[in-house]
Scaffold this motif. Structure first.
Motif, PDB file in Angstrom:
ATOM      1  N   ILE A 150      26.929  30.609  43.604  1.00 59.59           N
ATOM      2  CA  ILE A 150      28.381  30.576  43.800  1.00 59.59           C
ATOM      3  C   ILE A 150      28.983  29.406  43.025  1.00 59.59           C
ATOM      4  O   ILE A 150      28.567  28.259  43.204  1.00 59.59           O
ATOM      5  N   PHE A 151      29.948  29.713  42.175  1.00 54.96           N
ATOM      6  CA  PHE A 151      30.680  28.678  41.438  1.00 54.96           C
ATOM      7  C   PHE A 151      31.904  28.247  42.257  1.00 54.96           C
ATOM      8  O   PHE A 151      32.233  28.856  43.273  1.00 54.96           O
ATOM      9  N   ASN A 152      32.567  27.197  41.798  1.00 55.44           N
ATOM     10  CA  ASN A 152      33.672  26.586  42.565  1.00 55.44           C
ATOM     11  C   ASN A 152      34.617  27.638  43.147  1.00 55.44           C
ATOM     12  O   ASN A 152      35.119  28.488  42.422  1.00 55.44           O
ATOM     13  N   THR A 153      34.837  27.522  44.437  1.00 57.28           N
ATOM     14  CA  THR A 153      35.615  28.514  45.187  1.00 57.28           C
ATOM     15  C   THR A 153      36.631  27.788  46.065  1.00 57.28           C
ATOM     16  O   THR A 153      36.357  26.686  46.544  1.00 57.28           O
ATOM     17  N   ASN A 199      34.029  39.601  48.394  1.00 57.76           N
ATOM     18  CA  ASN A 199      33.708  40.944  47.886  1.00 57.76           C
ATOM     19  C   ASN A 199      32.400  40.929  47.106  1.00 57.76           C
ATOM     20  O   ASN A 199      31.570  41.826  47.259  1.00 57.76           O
ATOM     21  N   GLY A 200      32.218  39.904  46.286  1.00 58.01           N
ATOM     22  CA  GLY A 200      30.992  39.792  45.492  1.00 58.01           C
ATOM     23  C   GLY A 200      29.754  39.677  46.373  1.00 58.01           C
ATOM     24  O   GLY A 200      28.716  40.289  46.099  1.00 58.01           O
ATOM     25  N   LEU A 201      29.865  38.893  47.441  1.00 62.33           N
ATOM     26  CA  LEU A 201      28.711  38.710  48.341  1.00 62.33           C
ATOM     27  C   LEU A 201      28.323  40.034  49.012  1.00 62.33           C
ATOM     28  O   LEU A 201      27.143  40.375  49.109  1.00 62.33           O
ATOM     29  N   ASN A 214      25.194  35.093  39.280  1.00 60.19           N
ATOM     30  CA  ASN A 214      26.355  34.188  39.314  1.00 60.19           C
ATOM     31  C   ASN A 214      27.568  34.904  39.880  1.00 60.19           C
ATOM     32  O   ASN A 214      27.874  36.030  39.466  1.00 60.19           O
ATOM     33  N   LEU A 215      28.293  34.246  40.808  1.00 59.36           N
ATOM     34  CA  LEU A 215      29.578  34.763  41.276  1.00 59.36           C
ATOM     35  C   LEU A 215      30.611  33.671  41.062  1.00 59.36           C
ATOM     36  O   LEU A 215      30.531  32.597  41.680  1.00 59.36           O
ATOM     37  N   GLY A 216      31.532  33.917  40.166  1.00 62.48           N
ATOM     38  CA  GLY A 216      32.563  32.917  39.883  1.00 62.48           C
ATOM     39  C   GLY A 216      33.611  33.509  38.975  1.00 62.48           C
ATOM     40  O   GLY A 216      33.456  34.627  38.478  1.00 62.48           O
ATOM     41  N   ASN A 217      34.682  32.757  38.785  1.00 64.47           N
ATOM     42  CA  ASN A 217      35.754  33.182  37.879  1.00 64.47           C
ATOM     43  C   ASN A 217      35.629  32.362  36.597  1.00 64.47           C
ATOM     44  O   ASN A 217      35.682  31.140  36.645  1.00 64.47           O
ATOM     45  N   PRO A 218      35.448  33.006  35.446  1.00 63.43           N
ATOM     46  CA  PRO A 218      35.167  32.241  34.223  1.00 63.43           C
ATOM     47  C   PRO A 218      36.375  31.545  33.587  1.00 63.43           C
ATOM     48  O   PRO A 218      36.214  30.931  32.532  1.00 63.43           O
ATOM     49  N   GLU A 219      37.541  31.584  34.233  1.00 61.97           N
ATOM     50  CA  GLU A 219      38.699  30.904  33.615  1.00 61.97           C
ATOM     51  C   GLU A 219      38.545  29.382  33.781  1.00 61.97           C
ATOM     52  O   GLU A 219      38.654  28.846  34.883  1.00 61.97           O
ATOM     53  N   GLU A 220      38.289  28.714  32.647  1.00 66.67           N
ATOM     54  CA  GLU A 220      37.907  27.291  32.682  1.00 66.67           C
ATOM     55  C   GLU A 220      39.098  26.377  32.375  1.00 66.67           C
ATOM     56  O   GLU A 220      39.887  26.682  31.482  1.00 66.67           O
ATOM     57  N   HIS A 221      39.200  25.268  33.107  1.00 69.06           N
ATOM     58  CA  HIS A 221      40.253  24.269  32.862  1.00 69.06           C
ATOM     59  C   HIS A 221      39.670  22.872  32.971  1.00 69.06           C
ATOM     60  O   HIS A 221      38.709  22.662  33.715  1.00 69.06           O
ATOM     61  N   THR A 222      40.300  21.905  32.303  1.00 69.50           N
ATOM     62  CA  THR A 222      39.929  20.523  32.591  1.00 69.50           C
ATOM     63  C   THR A 222      40.548  20.153  33.944  1.00 69.50           C
ATOM     64  O   THR A 222      41.531  20.771  34.383  1.00 69.50           O
ATOM     65  N   ILE A 257      29.375  35.708  33.725  1.00 70.06           N
ATOM     66  CA  ILE A 257      29.279  36.732  34.793  1.00 70.06           C
ATOM     67  C   ILE A 257      28.938  38.121  34.244  1.00 70.06           C
ATOM     68  O   ILE A 257      29.197  39.130  34.909  1.00 70.06           O
ATOM     69  N   LYS A 258      28.304  38.130  33.064  1.00 73.88           N
ATOM     70  CA  LYS A 258      27.931  39.447  32.490  1.00 73.88           C
ATOM     71  C   LYS A 258      27.029  40.229  33.444  1.00 73.88           C
ATOM     72  O   LYS A 258      27.158  41.433  33.599  1.00 73.88           O
ATOM     73  N   LYS A 259      26.091  39.500  34.063  1.00 69.20           N
ATOM     74  CA  LYS A 259      25.121  40.187  34.930  1.00 69.20           C
ATOM     75  C   LYS A 259      25.828  40.843  36.135  1.00 69.20           C
ATOM     76  O   LYS A 259      25.548  42.004  36.459  1.00 69.20           O
ATOM     77  N   ALA A 260      26.742  40.086  36.755  1.00 66.48           N
ATOM     78  CA  ALA A 260      27.456  40.632  37.920  1.00 66.48           C
ATOM     79  C   ALA A 260      28.294  41.849  37.511  1.00 66.48           C
ATOM     80  O   ALA A 260      28.362  42.850  38.238  1.00 66.48           O
ATOM     81  N   LYS A 261      28.902  41.773  36.333  1.00 64.10           N
ATOM     82  CA  LYS A 261      29.728  42.899  35.868  1.00 64.10           C
ATOM     83  C   LYS A 261      28.862  44.129  35.638  1.00 64.10           C
ATOM     84  O   LYS A 261      29.205  45.225  36.067  1.00 64.10           O
ATOM     85  N   LEU A 262      27.734  43.895  34.961  1.00 70.09           N
ATOM     86  CA  LEU A 262      26.877  45.007  34.569  1.00 70.09           C
ATOM     87  C   LEU A 262      26.133  45.603  35.763  1.00 70.09           C
ATOM     88  O   LEU A 262      26.094  46.820  35.944  1.00 70.09           O
ATOM     89  N   MET A 263      25.542  44.745  36.586  1.00 72.33           N
ATOM     90  CA  MET A 263      24.634  45.244  37.621  1.00 72.33           C
ATOM     91  C   MET A 263      25.328  45.502  38.953  1.00 72.33           C
ATOM     92  O   MET A 263      24.825  46.260  39.780  1.00 72.33           O
ATOM     93  N   LEU A 264      26.469  44.837  39.190  1.00 72.37           N
ATOM     94  CA  LEU A 264      27.161  45.037  40.481  1.00 72.37           C
ATOM     95  C   LEU A 264      28.514  45.725  40.287  1.00 72.37           C
ATOM     96  O   LEU A 264      29.153  46.120  41.270  1.00 72.37           O
ATOM     97  N   GLY A 265      28.985  45.793  39.050  1.00 71.89           N
ATOM     98  CA  GLY A 265      30.335  46.315  38.820  1.00 71.89           C
ATOM     99  C   GLY A 265      31.379  45.406  39.436  1.00 71.89           C
ATOM    100  O   GLY A 265      32.465  45.838  39.825  1.00 71.89           O
ATOM    101  N   TRP A 266      31.046  44.114  39.541  1.00 73.50           N
ATOM    102  CA  TRP A 266      31.954  43.152  40.190  1.00 73.50           C
ATOM    103  C   TRP A 266      32.548  42.192  39.166  1.00 73.50           C
ATOM    104  O   TRP A 266      31.847  41.770  38.228  1.00 73.50           O
ATOM    105  N   GLU A 267      33.811  41.884  39.336  1.00 73.65           N
ATOM    106  CA  GLU A 267      34.407  40.747  38.625  1.00 73.65           C
ATOM    107  C   GLU A 267      35.613  40.274  39.434  1.00 73.65           C
ATOM    108  O   GLU A 267      36.178  41.040  40.215  1.00 73.65           O
TER     109      GLU A 267
END
Ligand SMILES: O=c1ccn([C@@H]2O[C@H](COP(=O)(O)OP(=O)(O)O[C@H]3OC[C@@H](O)[C@H](O)[C@H]3O)[C@@H](O)[C@H]2O)c(=O)[nH]1
Length: 312
Positions: A150-153, A199-201, A214-222, A257-267
């Protein structure tokens, strides 16, 4: 529970609160047990979401031995329970298993860059060995495991004193206090809204993927951009204050999160600003609640004993 499952919540309330679940008390599918997973637990279940452990750096560093016990003995107890009743176990692991990463963004193949004796070790090494335990139980005992990194939530029902950046910045902005940026603020994070994580869990638990995801949102910020964004969304006049850097603070983090998209259909589907507005609304209400419900003890009048002189 809405899908008809019976849910037993097990919490020692170290960082959780009864108020977070009290609206379910009385629901026929809900049960709440005040219990610490460091002690064995004997119940009958089909699935275990093993979410125990403080997750905020100040909380997990507050009592590192307890954090280690929760992630080691607690995980052994939950795996033992899973083995005894034939349940599937999902471990809430973390992006912290990647440490201060040398690979960016982080995919599940990366082994990580962790300081085993640093202040974060109780948590990141604790979660790493928790993952090791899951796969040992899978291989040796046939226990079905699922591992979510789990990434920052963030989201509503975070504790006011959680100490992580989102709740800190929102509360500071709402109260007109300086937003405390640790270090230069050039370190990056990517934040996901809590409903996306939940939902991802659930999707991961009910999938056939036993390797870590990996479960997280890839939108990165400083962190500095993030401080500015929260100030703007709150409409706050707070200043930004630079404090000293936290030791071993990961300099960048963003999930692949390619794996979660591909294998779980989650994003993730909740945009950052929408999630932040919901969290801001929640903390505004919490501050109002606190202001209206604060217990202020009345000073007691001094008791004067008769017939005796006090010598100081
Ligand atoms: O007031 C603050 C708090 C935090 N920060 C910075 O903001 C960044 C994020 O810090 P947080 O404490 O929110 O979270 P971290 O990313 O360090 O750790 C988190 O990682 C992922 C999860 O597993 C856990 O929830 C938590 O360990 C860090 O660079 C930190 O130094 C501030 O600049 N000011």
């Amino acid at each position: 529970m809405m899908d008809g499952h019976e849910v037993t919540v097990v919490d020692n309330f170290f960082t959780g609160r009864k108020r977070n679940v009290e609206h379910w008390i009385g629901h026929e599918n809900f049960e709440l047990i005040n219990h610490d997973v460091v002690e064995p637990l004997y119940i009958e279940v089909d699935q275990i979401y093993h979410l125990a452990s403080p997750a905020s750096p100040p909380n997990y560093m507050y009592n590192p031995i307890k954090t280690l016990k929760t992630n080691t003995i607690g995980t052994l107890n939950m795996l033992g329970l899973a083995k005894r009743v034939g349940a599937r176990l999902l471990l809430a692991s973390t992006s912290e298993v990647y440490g201060d990463p040398e690979v960016h963004p982080q995919n599940e193949e990366y082994w990580g860059h962790v300081n085993p004796i640093g202040p974060r070790a109780c948590y990141d090494e604790g979660k790493r060995v928790a993952e090791t335990m899951c796969y040992a139980y899978m291989k040796q005992e046939g226990v079905e495991v699922r591992v979510a990194r789990i990434f920052n939530t963030f989201g509503p029902r975070m504790h006011m004193n959680d100490g992580r950046v989102v709740s800190n910045f929102i509360l500071q902005a709402l109260q007109g206090e300086p937003l405390t940026v640790y270090g230069s603020g050039s370190q990056t994070r990517a934040f996901q809204y809590v409903s996306d994580l939940v939902n991802g869990l659930v999707v991961l638990m009910n999938s056939n993927v036993s390797s870590p995801v990996n479960l997280g949102n890839p939108e990165e910020h400083t962190i500095l951009e993030f401080a500015q964004l929260i100030k703007d969304l709150v409409g706050s006049g707070s200043e930004i204050q630079f404090l000293s850097e936290a030791q071993d603070d990961p300099q960048k983090r963003k999930p692949d999160i390619k794996k979660a998209k591909l294998m779980l259909g989650w994003e993730p589907v909740v945009p950052l600003e929408e999630g932040l507005n919901k969290a801001i609304h929640y903390f505004r209400k919490e501050l109002e609640y606190q202001a209206n419900n604060q217990y202020i003890p009345k000073p007691k009048p001094a008791r004067i004993k008769k017939g005796r002189t006090r010598h100081n």
